[in-house]
Design a protein around this motif. Sequence first.
Motif, PDB file in Angstrom:
ATOM      1  N   GLN A 148      28.077 -68.510 -46.648  1.00 58.41           N
ATOM      2  CA  GLN A 148      29.105 -68.152 -47.617  1.00 58.41           C
ATOM      3  C   GLN A 148      28.812 -68.920 -48.908  1.00 58.41           C
ATOM      4  OE1 GLN A 148      31.581 -65.652 -46.474  1.00 58.41           O
ATOM      5  NE2 GLN A 148      29.734 -65.718 -45.206  1.00 58.41           N
ATOM      6  N   ALA A 149      28.121 -68.241 -49.820  1.00 60.61           N
ATOM      7  CA  ALA A 149      27.685 -68.882 -51.062  1.00 60.61           C
ATOM      8  C   ALA A 149      27.849 -67.921 -52.242  1.00 60.61           C
ATOM      9  CB  ALA A 149      26.235 -69.339 -50.936  1.00 60.61           C
ATOM     10  N   PRO A 150      29.091 -67.449 -52.494  1.00 61.40           N
ATOM     11  CA  PRO A 150      29.291 -66.523 -53.621  1.00 61.40           C
ATOM     12  C   PRO A 150      29.058 -67.232 -54.950  1.00 61.40           C
ATOM     13  CG  PRO A 150      31.405 -67.234 -52.738  1.00 61.40           C
ATOM     14  CD  PRO A 150      30.352 -67.767 -51.802  1.00 61.40           C
ATOM     15  N   ARG A 151      28.533 -66.497 -55.912  1.00 64.46           N
ATOM     16  CA  ARG A 151      28.284 -67.031 -57.242  1.00 64.46           C
ATOM     17  C   ARG A 151      28.970 -66.154 -58.287  1.00 64.46           C
ATOM     18  NH1 ARG A 151      23.760 -68.011 -54.188  1.00 64.46           N
ATOM     19  NH2 ARG A 151      22.774 -70.067 -54.414  1.00 64.46           N
ATOM     20  N   CYS A 166      26.222 -64.062 -47.803  1.00 65.51           N
ATOM     21  CA  CYS A 166      26.319 -63.093 -46.702  1.00 65.51           C
ATOM     22  C   CYS A 166      27.779 -62.698 -46.513  1.00 65.51           C
ATOM     23  CB  CYS A 166      25.737 -63.693 -45.421  1.00 65.51           C
ATOM     24  SG  CYS A 166      23.989 -64.140 -45.536  1.00 65.51           S
ATOM     25  N   ASP A 167      28.270 -61.874 -47.413  1.00 63.82           N
ATOM     26  CA  ASP A 167      29.652 -61.395 -47.348  1.00 63.82           C
ATOM     27  C   ASP A 167      29.900 -60.702 -46.008  1.00 63.82           C
ATOM     28  OD1 ASP A 167      32.239 -60.476 -48.912  1.00 63.82           O
ATOM     29  OD2 ASP A 167      31.419 -58.690 -47.930  1.00 63.82           O
ATOM     30  N   ARG A 189      34.712 -71.372 -39.519  1.00 65.83           N
ATOM     31  CA  ARG A 189      34.053 -71.699 -40.782  1.00 65.83           C
ATOM     32  C   ARG A 189      33.412 -73.071 -40.628  1.00 65.83           C
ATOM     33  NH1 ARG A 189      34.386 -69.694 -45.977  1.00 65.83           N
ATOM     34  NH2 ARG A 189      33.979 -71.172 -47.676  1.00 65.83           N
ATOM     35  N   VAL A 190      32.124 -73.132 -40.844  1.00 70.19           N
ATOM     36  CA  VAL A 190      31.359 -74.359 -40.619  1.00 70.19           C
ATOM     37  C   VAL A 190      30.961 -74.954 -41.971  1.00 70.19           C
ATOM     38  CG1 VAL A 190      29.372 -75.378 -39.455  1.00 70.19           C
ATOM     39  CG2 VAL A 190      30.449 -73.323 -38.503  1.00 70.19           C
ATOM     40  N   GLU A 198      29.448 -71.763 -43.706  1.00 67.91           N
ATOM     41  CA  GLU A 198      28.918 -70.647 -42.924  1.00 67.91           C
ATOM     42  C   GLU A 198      30.019 -70.111 -42.019  1.00 67.91           C
ATOM     43  OE1 GLU A 198      24.502 -72.637 -42.261  1.00 67.91           O
ATOM     44  OE2 GLU A 198      26.309 -73.485 -41.361  1.00 67.91           O
ATOM     45  N   LEU A 199      29.972 -68.812 -41.741  1.00 61.49           N
ATOM     46  CA  LEU A 199      30.851 -68.210 -40.758  1.00 61.49           C
ATOM     47  C   LEU A 199      30.078 -68.030 -39.460  1.00 61.49           C
ATOM     48  CD1 LEU A 199      32.849 -65.436 -42.683  1.00 61.49           C
ATOM     49  CD2 LEU A 199      33.610 -67.729 -42.063  1.00 61.49           C
TER      50      LEU A 199
END
Length: 206
Positions: A148-151, A166-167, A189-190, A198-199
Amino acid sequence: MSGPTAAFWQAKFEAGQTPWDRHAASPQLQRWLSDGSLGAASDGHTLVVPGCGSGHDVAALASAGFSVTALDYAPAAVTATRERLSSLGLQADVQLADVLEWLPPAPLDAVYEQTCLCALHPDHWVAYAAQLHRWLRPGGRLCALFMQAPRPGAHEGRIEGPPYHCDVHAMRALFEGSRWHWPKPPYPRVPHPAGIAELAVVLTRL
């Protein structure tokens, strides 16, 4: 090839620029080992770790007694993983290989996917998902940590990474329900030391 190449990752390892490295196995891997999500090593279960990096997770799986194959196409990562295993007196089959081309000699029981998908440019995600399905036996499990790394650039349609976001909606489309069983959310959620997360999702191959 779209996105990062083997030479890109090789340069990262050689320069010691590996901010994704926890310097330990993922805490989620420990939970999956405890709850049986990866199967039982005593049953001779075979599994693969694509994009094995520095090999912390490979070492944890080998220590737990699993028959592990580790893949990476950066020679420095393969060397680092082999050296880590050797220093711990552990064994695994560590191969220099491209995950988009590699095939196992027989269907696998499980895949531990943490850092490979998010390191591949999304142009290659469909081919990679097909590979994972091909690698596993029916009923085999894909234990995935979806980055989970939205920009901000995503609002303009930009594809930014690695790591690539990685939506979960994209993941549902990529690992479609006709080929994979999805458990019901919410998913754990890690947190990651790099300030992202990360999910954790365990998919079963149909």
